[in-house]
Structures are given as structure tokens and as C-alpha cells.
Design a protein around this motif. Sequence first.
Motif, mmCIF file in Angstrom:
data_model
loop_
_atom_site.group_PDB
_atom_site.id
_atom_site.type_symbol
_atom_site.label_atom_id
_atom_site.label_comp_id
_atom_site.label_asym_id
_atom_site.label_seq_id
_atom_site.Cartn_x
_atom_site.Cartn_y
_atom_site.Cartn_z
ATOM 1 N N ASN A 195 -36.352 -36.364 89.271
ATOM 2 C CA ASN A 195 -36.908 -35.018 89.368
ATOM 3 C C ASN A 195 -38.428 -35.013 89.450
ATOM 4 O OD1 ASN A 195 -34.363 -33.819 89.284
ATOM 5 N ND2 ASN A 195 -34.324 -33.962 87.059
ATOM 6 N N LEU A 196 -39.059 -36.109 89.062
ATOM 7 C CA LEU A 196 -40.519 -36.171 89.138
ATOM 8 C C LEU A 196 -41.031 -36.306 90.565
ATOM 9 C CD1 LEU A 196 -41.376 -38.301 85.999
ATOM 10 C CD2 LEU A 196 -41.762 -35.871 86.362
ATOM 11 N N ARG A 197 -40.124 -36.506 91.523
ATOM 12 C CA ARG A 197 -40.586 -36.572 92.910
ATOM 13 C C ARG A 197 -41.110 -35.217 93.382
ATOM 14 N NH1 ARG A 197 -34.683 -37.273 95.602
ATOM 15 N NH2 ARG A 197 -34.102 -35.123 95.388
ATOM 16 N N ILE A 198 -40.859 -34.175 92.608
ATOM 17 C CA ILE A 198 -41.435 -32.869 92.927
ATOM 18 C C ILE A 198 -42.965 -32.957 92.890
ATOM 19 C CG2 ILE A 198 -41.432 -31.911 90.582
ATOM 20 C CD1 ILE A 198 -40.340 -29.822 93.476
ATOM 21 N N LEU A 199 -43.506 -33.856 92.056
ATOM 22 C CA LEU A 199 -44.954 -34.059 92.030
ATOM 23 C C LEU A 199 -45.448 -34.602 93.365
ATOM 24 C CD1 LEU A 199 -45.343 -35.593 88.457
ATOM 25 C CD2 LEU A 199 -45.766 -33.232 89.184
ATOM 26 N N ASN A 200 -44.649 -35.482 93.982
ATOM 27 C CA ASN A 200 -44.992 -35.956 95.336
ATOM 28 C C ASN A 200 -45.023 -34.784 96.302
ATOM 29 O OD1 ASN A 200 -45.360 -38.642 94.849
ATOM 30 N ND2 ASN A 200 -43.353 -39.285 95.534
ATOM 31 N N GLY A 201 -44.086 -33.867 96.137
ATOM 32 C CA GLY A 201 -44.031 -32.694 97.019
ATOM 33 C C GLY A 201 -45.283 -31.842 96.905
ATOM 34 N N PHE A 202 -45.765 -31.644 95.679
ATOM 35 C CA PHE A 202 -46.992 -30.867 95.501
ATOM 36 C C PHE A 202 -48.181 -31.564 96.158
ATOM 37 C CE2 PHE A 202 -44.855 -28.980 91.634
ATOM 38 C CZ PHE A 202 -44.704 -27.723 92.188
ATOM 39 N N ALA A 203 -48.287 -32.868 95.949
ATOM 40 C CA ALA A 203 -49.374 -33.620 96.583
ATOM 41 C C ALA A 203 -49.243 -33.563 98.098
ATOM 42 C CB ALA A 203 -49.366 -35.072 96.098
ATOM 43 N N HIS A 204 -48.028 -33.708 98.590
ATOM 44 C CA HIS A 204 -47.760 -33.718 100.033
ATOM 45 C C HIS A 204 -48.171 -32.384 100.661
ATOM 46 C CE1 HIS A 204 -44.742 -35.501 103.114
ATOM 47 N NE2 HIS A 204 -45.766 -34.956 103.722
ATOM 48 N N ILE A 205 -47.660 -31.308 100.124
ATOM 49 C CA ILE A 205 -47.963 -29.977 100.673
ATOM 50 C C ILE A 205 -49.460 -29.673 100.537
ATOM 51 C CG2 ILE A 205 -47.520 -27.498 100.461
ATOM 52 C CD1 ILE A 205 -45.164 -29.026 101.606
#
Length: 155
Positions: free
Chosen positions: A33-43
Motif C-alpha cells: 500500500n505504500l506504493r501510493i507514495l510513488n503515485g504522489f511523487a509520480h503525479i
Amino acid sequence: MNKIAIKYGLLLLASFVGLFLLMHEVIQIRNYNLRILNGFAHIGLIYMAIRRYRRENPDTVNNYVSGVVTGMYASIIGVLPFTAFVMFYLMGDNTFMNYIQDTIPIGKYFNPFTASLFVFTEGIAVSLIGSYIAVRVIDMNFEQNHSEIPTEYAE
């Protein structure tokens, strides 16, 4: 566009690898579930790349293709090397690879290459959707800030 995409793509790669290694160090690498942090960085980095491109090329506002291409180009520069990083990491960490295979429903079909393909696919999907949304928001904000009619044309 190339300089912008390369700059933000390398920042994206650094954020992906940095977060991955940080989660490894704090023993949270198994928390998917911490891959959501990658999503924030990505976006966030896609948004910054497209915004900078629009500021340097204001004639491209409302040209969705140029904005999405900028975001996709920056993303590919970040996602593709990260995919290779994940593949090589999983090749070297058999314990983690076995954990993945044991915990997900299609794990018996996973190997480091196929697992990295899932990372690539997810990254490209986020890139495409995120780039389009970022273009819409940036163009809307640009038009609101520059929509005043010059006084010589006002009736």
C-alpha cells in the motif's frame, strides 16, 4: 521539451529508487500500500514538468497532445530504468521474490522479469492518466490567469 523531460524524468527515477530503498531500510518493503507514495511523487513530478513546459511554450496551451507527450516522456525516463532496477533487485533478493510469489494469487507465474513488467505497466498507466489530468488542470489555470481582455479590445 527534451531538457524538461530529462530533468523531471531523472528526478522521478531518483524518487522511485529513493523511496524503494528507504522502505527497504525501515523494513516496510512488503507493505504494497505504500506504493501510493510513488503515485504522489509520480503525479507531482509530471505536473511540474508539464507546467514548466507550458510556461516556456505558452502557444501550446490547449494542445493536449503536447502536454501529455511531455508528461509521458518524463515518465518513461523515470519508469523504464526503475523497472530494470526492480528486475535486478528481485533477481538478487530471492527471499523477497519468494514472498511475492507466495502472497499474491498469480504468484506462481511471477519471476523477476514478469514482476518488473507489472511495475512498468502500472507506471505507464499512471503516466498517461496523470499527464492528461495535469494538462487539463494546468491549461485551465493558465486560461484563468490570462483571460483578461486587453483594454484596447474591450467594448
